[in-house]
Scaffold this active site. Structure first.
Site, PDB file in Angstrom:
ATOM      1  N   LYS A  43       0.841  -1.209   0.000  1.00 29.27           N
ATOM      2  CA  LYS A  43       0.000   0.000   0.000  1.00 29.27           C
ATOM      3  C   LYS A  43       0.875   1.258   0.000  1.00 29.27           C
ATOM      4  CE  LYS A  43      -2.049   1.877   3.947  1.00 29.27           C
ATOM      5  NZ  LYS A  43      -1.715   3.282   4.006  1.00 29.27           N
ATOM      6  N   ASN A  44       1.792   1.348   0.958  1.00 25.36           N
ATOM      7  CA  ASN A  44       2.534   2.602   1.086  1.00 25.36           C
ATOM      8  C   ASN A  44       3.514   2.815  -0.066  1.00 25.36           C
ATOM      9  OD1 ASN A  44       1.065   3.254   3.305  1.00 25.36           O
ATOM     10  ND2 ASN A  44       2.627   2.653   4.794  1.00 25.36           N
ATOM     11  N   ARG A  53      -3.740   9.843   3.712  1.00 25.90           N
ATOM     12  CA  ARG A  53      -2.548  10.575   4.105  1.00 25.90           C
ATOM     13  C   ARG A  53      -1.633  10.833   2.897  1.00 25.90           C
ATOM     14  NH1 ARG A  53      -1.147  13.908   7.821  1.00 25.90           N
ATOM     15  NH2 ARG A  53       1.069  13.945   8.199  1.00 25.90           N
ATOM     16  N   CYS A  88      -5.129   7.974   9.091  1.00 19.33           N
ATOM     17  CA  CYS A  88      -5.510   7.463  10.414  1.00 19.33           C
ATOM     18  C   CYS A  88      -5.222   8.505  11.484  1.00 19.33           C
ATOM     19  CB  CYS A  88      -4.714   6.200  10.748  1.00 19.33           C
ATOM     20  SG  CYS A  88      -5.168   4.796   9.736  1.00 19.33           S
ATOM     21  N   ARG A 118      -0.297  14.756  13.148  1.00 15.72           N
ATOM     22  CA  ARG A 118       0.411  14.259  11.955  1.00 15.72           C
ATOM     23  C   ARG A 118       0.811  15.460  11.103  1.00 15.72           C
ATOM     24  NH1 ARG A 118      -1.842   8.718   9.586  1.00 15.72           N
ATOM     25  NH2 ARG A 118       0.283   8.726   8.841  1.00 15.72           N
ATOM     26  N   PRO A 119       1.805  16.201  11.608  1.00 13.92           N
ATOM     27  CA  PRO A 119       2.203  17.431  10.907  1.00 13.92           C
ATOM     28  C   PRO A 119       2.888  17.131   9.576  1.00 13.92           C
ATOM     29  CG  PRO A 119       3.720  16.966  12.702  1.00 13.92           C
ATOM     30  CD  PRO A 119       2.656  15.918  12.773  1.00 13.92           C
ATOM     31  N   ILE A 120       2.941  18.156   8.700  1.00 11.38           N
ATOM     32  CA  ILE A 120       3.741  18.004   7.470  1.00 11.38           C
ATOM     33  C   ILE A 120       4.731  19.171   7.359  1.00 11.38           C
ATOM     34  CG2 ILE A 120       2.103  16.579   6.169  1.00 11.38           C
ATOM     35  CD1 ILE A 120       1.353  19.145   4.618  1.00 11.38           C
ATOM     36  N   ASP A 121       5.144  19.658   8.559  1.00 10.26           N
ATOM     37  CA  ASP A 121       6.071  20.787   8.566  1.00 10.26           C
ATOM     38  C   ASP A 121       7.416  20.445   7.924  1.00 10.26           C
ATOM     39  OD1 ASP A 121       6.162  19.100  10.859  1.00 10.26           O
ATOM     40  OD2 ASP A 121       7.517  20.492  11.841  1.00 10.26           O
ATOM     41  N   ASP A 125       3.318   0.313  12.264  1.00 10.93           N
ATOM     42  CA  ASP A 125       2.081  -0.164  11.638  1.00 10.93           C
ATOM     43  C   ASP A 125       1.786  -1.633  11.964  1.00 10.93           C
ATOM     44  OD1 ASP A 125       1.748   2.341  10.660  1.00 10.93           O
ATOM     45  OD2 ASP A 125       2.111   1.854   8.558  1.00 10.93           O
ATOM     46  N   ARG A 167      -9.063  -0.393   3.727  1.00 12.89           N
ATOM     47  CA  ARG A 167      -8.152   0.611   3.171  1.00 12.89           C
ATOM     48  C   ARG A 167      -6.799  -0.014   2.836  1.00 12.89           C
ATOM     49  NH1 ARG A 167      -6.752   4.876   7.012  1.00 12.89           N
ATOM     50  NH2 ARG A 167      -5.292   5.124   5.319  1.00 12.89           N
TER      51      ARG A 167
HETATM   52  C1  UD1 Z   1       3.962   6.865   7.009  1.00 16.46           C
HETATM   53  C2  UD1 Z   1       2.967   5.759   6.746  1.00 16.46           C
HETATM   54  C3  UD1 Z   1       2.301   5.328   8.060  1.00 16.46           C
HETATM   55  C4  UD1 Z   1       3.362   4.948   9.095  1.00 16.46           C
HETATM   56  C5  UD1 Z   1       4.414   6.036   9.220  1.00 16.46           C
HETATM   57  C6  UD1 Z   1       5.592   5.625  10.102  1.00 16.46           C
HETATM   58  C7  UD1 Z   1       2.210   6.229   4.486  1.00 16.46           C
HETATM   59  C8  UD1 Z   1       1.124   6.722   3.612  1.00 16.46           C
HETATM   60  N1  UD1 Z   1       1.973   6.255   5.814  1.00 16.46           N
HETATM   61  O1  UD1 Z   1       3.229   7.968   7.559  1.00 16.46           O
HETATM   62  O2  UD1 Z   1       1.463   4.205   7.780  1.00 16.46           O
HETATM   63  O3  UD1 Z   1       2.749   4.764  10.360  1.00 16.46           O
HETATM   64  O4  UD1 Z   1       4.948   6.385   7.931  1.00 16.46           O
HETATM   65  O5  UD1 Z   1       6.193   4.463   9.596  1.00 16.46           O
HETATM   66  O6  UD1 Z   1       3.249   5.801   4.027  1.00 16.46           O
HETATM   67  N2  UD1 Z   1       6.707  14.222  11.607  1.00 16.46           N
HETATM   68  C9  UD1 Z   1       6.800  15.564  11.896  1.00 16.46           C
HETATM   69  N3  UD1 Z   1       6.707  16.454  10.858  1.00 16.46           N
HETATM   70  C10 UD1 Z   1       6.529  16.057   9.564  1.00 16.46           C
HETATM   71  C11 UD1 Z   1       6.441  14.691   9.286  1.00 16.46           C
HETATM   72  C12 UD1 Z   1       6.531  13.780  10.325  1.00 16.46           C
HETATM   73  O7  UD1 Z   1       6.964  15.948  13.057  1.00 16.46           O
HETATM   74  O8  UD1 Z   1       6.461  16.915   8.670  1.00 16.46           O
HETATM   75  C13 UD1 Z   1       6.773  13.221  12.710  1.00 16.46           C
HETATM   76  C14 UD1 Z   1       5.395  12.577  12.946  1.00 16.46           C
HETATM   77  O9  UD1 Z   1       4.610  13.315  13.850  1.00 16.46           O
HETATM   78  C15 UD1 Z   1       5.777  11.202  13.481  1.00 16.46           C
HETATM   79  C16 UD1 Z   1       7.121  10.904  12.789  1.00 16.46           C
HETATM   80  O10 UD1 Z   1       7.606  12.147  12.297  1.00 16.46           O
HETATM   81  O11 UD1 Z   1       5.987  11.266  14.878  1.00 16.46           O
HETATM   82  C17 UD1 Z   1       7.059   9.920  11.645  1.00 16.46           C
HETATM   83  O12 UD1 Z   1       6.091  10.352  10.696  1.00 16.46           O
HETATM   84  P1  UD1 Z   1       6.212   9.956   9.151  1.00 16.46           P
HETATM   85  O13 UD1 Z   1       7.286   8.931   8.970  1.00 16.46           O
HETATM   86  O14 UD1 Z   1       6.297  11.216   8.361  1.00 16.46           O
HETATM   87  O15 UD1 Z   1       4.796   9.281   8.881  1.00 16.46           O
HETATM   88  P2  UD1 Z   1       3.885   9.422   7.609  1.00 16.46           P
HETATM   89  O16 UD1 Z   1       4.723   9.622   6.390  1.00 16.46           O
HETATM   90  O17 UD1 Z   1       2.780  10.381   7.862  1.00 16.46           O
END
Ligand code: UD1
Length: 434
Positions: free
Chosen positions: A22-23, A93, A117, A122-125, A312, A404
């Protein structure tokens, strides 16, 4: 709305084949939006997150046809907008990958905030800061709450990007944007998950220059065009494979899980062996069973970015720990709030105490049947595992969340001997959910 009705207590037996990741496919679909010609994707899982992503790609103008089982022919040259701002963007996501892809393709990207989820913030900063460091102008990390992110390439230039935490999403997004940027981008403290390597392999096979994917330093040298015109097959899903390994174990079953990559399963295989399960690896399969009379022992898990134990698989692994003798510990290091499902497992007789990011798990003999709710995708998978172990009939509501990420889960489990069916909620909803 539908639920899963599961009559548990039967050992799973036989073979199950794992679908495409999936990912990985969600990242690869976004990456395909940057090509200058068509491509063919094979081993595409038939799951609802993929349907949403395909729909999003079609909405921006891409031509996507199903040309065979699990095979998509994608022509991104018909893309006619840089805006993905409809409500469907918030359903998943991974729609955030369209930021990097559209910036690279169109020089501009407008995106509604992604969903996914709910397990804490779940920031994207990191994504936005990295795009800014590469020269993009527009929405800042501090004001992304206004619903739509607006970025302009201006143009994108290679630079050094450092992540405080190895973020999967930010690593892939920067890789996408950097693939067509001017110069070289270096990602330091990059995430190393198998799906990151898959997206890089896909892009490289289409003409990109990405080195180091799978290590913590990735170097991307921008190229002006990505010719495409190749076929690419998506890797098997590490999390689906792990879920079936756990389902086999908690039903005292004997299952061979086929079409997986055993090295991707190492964090789980090692722990399961430590607990007393037999985990026999072959080239692309793993057989899970237990020798008669073996007592399953408690242990401790800590989730961590790859090659650590995947977050996961955390809820499913807690189900495994529930059936071990003694007190085990699960430490969730990635997400701040990923124990919502514990209340559901407690309805099934689990003895678990949560303290912030740690769950203390006391072993029980068996789960009991109950009415439970899939609070998120992997929580739902954990409840399925618990229900397969339980005597009696369990109903899991919000089952669409499970679909999903799990292709044909009802059919695959039925073939292994489980009694599971999809039922309309209205017929079976419990009193407290009505
Ligand atoms: C992806 C996976 C999700 C999995 C996660 C961790 C997809 C679509 N989803 O989610 O299933 O649980 O990886 O293996 O592939 N963080 C920040 N700022 C950011 C981005 C992340 O602070 O801009 C922090 C998050 O709060 C979290 C950590 O980094 O604590 C890891 O997040 P991340 O690896 O980015 O997860 P996703 O890509 O959202």
């Amino acid at each position: 709305m539908y639920s899963y009705k599961i009559i548990g207590g039967k050992p799973l037996k036989g073979d199950v084949s794992i679908s495409g990741s999936k990912n990985a496919v969600l990242g690869v679909l976004a990456a395909a939006m940057m090509l200058d010609g068509p491509c063919t994707l094979e081993n595409v899982p038939d799951i609802s997150d993929v349907h949403v992503m395909v729909d999003l790609c079609r909405k921006i103008g891409a031509t996507i046809e199903e040309v065979g089982p699990y095979t998509l022919r994608i022509d991104p040259t018909t893309i006619n907008t840089y805006q993905a701002t409809g409500p469907e963007v918030s359903k998943i996501r991974a729609s955030y990958y369209l930021l990097g892809a559209l910036l690279a393709r169109c020089g501009k990207a407008y995106l509604r905030l992604p969903g996914g989820c709910n397990f804490g913030q779940r920031p994207i900063d990191y994504h936005l800061r990295a795009f800014k460091a590469m020269g993009a102008k527009g929405t800042n990390a501090r004001d992304i709450d206004n619903g739509i992110i607006k970025l302009e390439a201006n143009p994108l230039k290679g630079t050094r990007v450092f992540f405080d935490i190895a973020s999967v999403g930010a690593t892939i997004n920067v890789m996408l944007a950097a693939t067509k940027a001017q110069g070289t981008t270096t990602i330091i403290n990059a995430a190393r998950e198998p799906h990151i390597v898959d997206v890089a392999n896909f892009l490289n096979s289409m003409g990109a220059k990405i080195k180091g994917a799978g290590t913590d330093t990735i170097r991307i040298t921008g190229v002006p065009t990505l010719p495409g015109n190749f076929s690419y097959s998506i890797i098997p899903d590490q999390i689906e494979a792990g879920t079936y390994m756990i389902a086999a174990a908690v039903t005292d079953g004997d299952v061979t899980i086929r079409n997986l990559i055993p090295t991707h399963m190492e964090p789980l295989s090692a722990k399961m062996r430590e607990m007393g399960y037999q985990v026999d690896e072959d080239e692309d399969s793993i057989r899970v069973y237990k020798d008669e009379g073996t007592e399953i022992e408690c242990t401790n898990f800590k989730t961590a970015p790859y090659p650590g134990f995947p977050t996961d698989l955390q809820p499913q692994a807690v189900v495994l720990l529930c059936l071990a003798s003694g007190m085990s510990k699960m430490h969730e290091n990635v997400w701040e709030s990923r124990f919502q499902y514990v209340a559901e497992l407690q309805k099934m007789g689990a003895s678990i105490t949560c303290m912030e990011r740690i769950a203390l798990v006391n072993g029980i003999d068996k789960f009991k049947s109950a009415y439970v709710n899939a609070t998120d995708l992997r929580a739902g998978a954990a409840l399925v595992c618990a229900a397969l172990n339980a005597e009696g009939t369990t109903f899991i509501s919000s089952a669409s969340r499970i679909d999903r990420g799990y292709e044909n889960i009802v059919e695959k489990l039925t073939a292994l001997g489980a009694t599971i069916e999809r039922v309309e909620n209205s017929e079976y909803v419990s009193d407290d959910e009505a």
